[in-house]
Design a protein around this motif. Structure first.
Motif, mmCIF file in Angstrom:
data_model
loop_
_atom_site.group_PDB
_atom_site.id
_atom_site.type_symbol
_atom_site.label_atom_id
_atom_site.label_comp_id
_atom_site.label_asym_id
_atom_site.label_seq_id
_atom_site.Cartn_x
_atom_site.Cartn_y
_atom_site.Cartn_z
ATOM 1 N N THR A 49 -13.344 -3.242 10.671
ATOM 2 C CA THR A 49 -13.594 -3.150 9.290
ATOM 3 C C THR A 49 -13.932 -1.660 8.948
ATOM 4 O O THR A 49 -13.542 -1.173 7.826
ATOM 5 N N MET A 69 -10.906 0.555 9.540
ATOM 6 C CA MET A 69 -10.099 0.302 8.383
ATOM 7 C C MET A 69 -10.378 1.042 7.154
ATOM 8 O O MET A 69 -9.514 1.575 6.380
ATOM 9 N N GLY A 70 -11.785 0.860 6.724
ATOM 10 C CA GLY A 70 -12.170 1.564 5.482
ATOM 11 C C GLY A 70 -12.142 3.150 5.581
ATOM 12 O O GLY A 70 -12.204 3.743 4.414
ATOM 13 N N LEU A 112 -11.817 -10.573 4.368
ATOM 14 C CA LEU A 112 -10.893 -9.112 4.807
ATOM 15 C C LEU A 112 -10.192 -9.561 5.682
ATOM 16 O O LEU A 112 -8.875 -9.331 5.756
ATOM 17 N N VAL A 135 -4.109 -4.014 2.401
ATOM 18 C CA VAL A 135 -5.319 -4.430 1.982
ATOM 19 C C VAL A 135 -6.397 -3.633 2.436
ATOM 20 O O VAL A 135 -6.430 -2.904 3.312
ATOM 21 N N THR A 136 -7.227 -3.558 1.065
ATOM 22 C CA THR A 136 -8.327 -2.470 1.126
ATOM 23 C C THR A 136 -9.487 -2.748 0.794
ATOM 24 O O THR A 136 -9.567 -3.821 0.476
ATOM 25 N N GLN A 137 -10.682 -2.001 1.089
ATOM 26 C CA GLN A 137 -11.964 -2.277 0.848
ATOM 27 C C GLN A 137 -12.697 -1.505 -0.454
ATOM 28 O O GLN A 137 -12.023 -0.379 -0.817
#
Lengths: 181, 120
Positions: free
Chosen positions: A120, A123-124, B46, B64-66
């Motif tokens: 995560t 990815m961010g 997520l 797909v993002t945050q």
């Protein structure tokens, strides 16, 4: 938070927001069951006054609201096992958050899914270099995005196919690690 | 054992695709990942979207993002869907199972799952 890995995800997001280029996350468990978590970044750092106030749940860098719970929740998770938290920071140099936990305590929050936390985070923030080590006596899990970047060249670490590879790479290492508390 | 050679093979396959993915025309799924979202279970939500997109072979079309705190912490995990030329759709109190349904019905077929949107 149900897993320590969620606290780690949350607190490491602060390092991302601080503009860090390098972030080290280490989890070291000793023979006595004491776990030391370190999150070290080379982001913008904080003044001593700000360091004091981030422990306070009513401090946040957000401008939309005046409450930040990331560090207080990590502090709670550490202290409820008899451990503690320490923050060292210098403006322009970076911040190091260290927390210790007694894994034998009944109130120890399981580490949980560190693989998902790391995937995560990468990815961010695919341009940040993450260094990860999780060690207990005789066995360790490691990841260095710098090393992966050397192989990937111009291809981003944030590509879904690359993230999937990282997930499998960490999962394999954790399968040999013998569970994470 | 996963090897770096395998990663190099992924790199070679991806090189040509970089240009396509940079385009803004595709669909964006944004998951709130601040303290509130994480504590409410955003991480597996997520992951569910990432998995569905990959399984459907849509990595080129959908990102797909945050994002940080959207300001409606009591409704977390919150997911926003942005599609070109359409109004943003905000899903609240999401779970991995709800994510799978939103992907199948909204993202793939264009039918908004209104029972999971705000105001329901």
């Amino acid at each position: 938070m149900k897993e320590l890995s969620l606290n780690i995800l949350d607190v490491t997001e602060n390092s991302v927001s601080a503009g860090a280029k390098n972030i080290l996350i280490s989890l070291i468990e000793d023979e006595k069951g004491i776990l030391t978590l370190t999150i070290k970044d080379n982001g913008c750092g904080m003044t001593p006054e700000v360091v004091k106030s981030v422990i306070d749940p009513f401090y946040t860098t957000r401008t939309t609201r005046k409450v930040g719970l990331g560090i207080p929740l990590l502090k709670l998770a550490a202290e409820q096992t008899g451990g503690s938290i320490n923050i060292e920071s210098e403006v322009g140099t970076g911040t190091t958050v260290t927390a210790t936990f007694d894994t034998k305590s009944i109130d120890f929050t399981p580490i949980g899914d560190m693989t998902s936390t790391l995937v995560t985070l990468i990815m961010g923030a695919p341009d940040i270099d993450f260094e990860y080590i999780h060690q207990k006596p005789g066995v360790e899990v490691t990841l260095s995005t710098l090393q992966l970047r050397e192989v990937l060249g111009d291809v981003s670490l944030g590509m879904p196919e690359v993230l999937e590879w990282i997930r499998e790479y960490l999962t394999e290492q954790y399968n040999n690690f013998g569970g994470t508390n | 054992m996963k090897s770096l050679a395998e990663l190099a093979a992924i790199r070679d396959k991806m090189k040509d695709k970089v240009a396509i993915r940079d385009s803004e025309s595709g669909t964006r799924i944004v998951v709130g990942m601040a303290t509130c979202g994480i504590a409410a279970g955003a991480r597996p939500v997520l992951a569910a979207f990432v998995e569905e997109v990959a399984n459907a072979g849509l990595n080129d079309a959908i990102t797909v993002t945050q994002t940080g705190c959207i300001g409606i912490c009591q409704y977390e995990p919150v997911v926003e869907v942005f599609e070109a030329g359409k109004e943003k759709v905000t899903y609240v109190k999401m779970t991995p199972d709800k994510a799978k349904r939103v992907f199948a019905e909204h993202i793939q077929k264009g039918n908004i799952v209104t029972e999971y949107t705000m105001g329901n």
